[in-house]
Design an enzyme around this catalytic site. Sequence first.
Site, short mmCIF file in Angstrom:
data_model
loop_
_atom_site.label_atom_id
_atom_site.label_comp_id
_atom_site.label_asym_id
_atom_site.label_seq_id
_atom_site.Cartn_x
_atom_site.Cartn_y
_atom_site.Cartn_z
N CYS A 107 54.29 111.97 -21.82
CA CYS A 107 55.66 112.03 -22.33
C CYS A 107 56.05 113.47 -22.67
O CYS A 107 57.20 113.74 -22.97
CB CYS A 107 55.81 111.13 -23.55
SG CYS A 107 54.77 111.59 -24.93
N ASP A 138 55.14 115.17 -25.27
CA ASP A 138 55.29 115.39 -26.70
C ASP A 138 54.11 116.14 -27.29
O ASP A 138 52.99 116.03 -26.81
CB ASP A 138 55.49 114.05 -27.42
CG ASP A 138 56.83 113.45 -27.08
OD1 ASP A 138 57.69 114.19 -26.60
OD2 ASP A 138 57.02 112.23 -27.27
N CYS A 188 58.59 111.66 -30.17
CA CYS A 188 59.57 110.59 -30.26
C CYS A 188 59.59 110.03 -31.69
O CYS A 188 58.80 110.42 -32.55
CB CYS A 188 59.20 109.49 -29.29
SG CYS A 188 57.70 108.64 -29.78
N CYS A 234 51.76 106.79 -29.09
CA CYS A 234 52.40 107.79 -29.96
C CYS A 234 51.63 107.92 -31.27
O CYS A 234 51.55 109.01 -31.84
CB CYS A 234 53.84 107.39 -30.26
SG CYS A 234 54.77 106.88 -28.81
FE1 FES Z 1 55.61 110.66 -26.63
FE2 FES Z 1 56.00 108.76 -28.36
S1 FES Z 1 56.79 108.86 -26.37
S2 FES Z 1 54.81 110.51 -28.58
#
Ligand code: FES
Length: 143
Positions: A34, A36, A59, A103
């Site tokens: 993702c 992140d 997120c 996550c």
């Molecule tokens: Fe990447 Fe939640 S979608 S940490």
Amino acid sequence: MEYSAKVMDHFMNPRNVGEIENASGVGQVGNMKCGDIMKVYLQIEEGKIVDAKFKTFGCGAAVATSSMATELVKGKTVQEALQVTNKAVMEALDGLPPVKVHCSCLAEEALHAALWDYAQKNNIVIEGLKEPVEDVEELHHHE
Ligand code: FES
């Protein structure tokens, strides 16, 4: 997708956002899938976590789980902090939708990375703590 009231609360009013100057331990991990990133700062005095903060490009679920994880580790010894797993954090938040479980791994791994950093700096071994990964997608034991 349904989020629990606790998840919404920690997402809307995240606790412990920020950084700690000269932190005892800093850990950063990312999730390639993702994109992140999560960074956790720990202030540790005499083996006890006296403060914890985080910063994330993550997120909402990552924000909520890190908020809860940093709350849970405060006041704990480094050894007790290892019990703050992604499962424990999710339970404390009354659950997360299955697609968001990864996550919460971001929070757990960043926490572990910060503990690892602290151990390295102080030349100590934290029993049960494994060398952190840089990308949580390398982990499969959480699934
Ligand atoms: Fe990447 Fe939640 S979608 S940490």
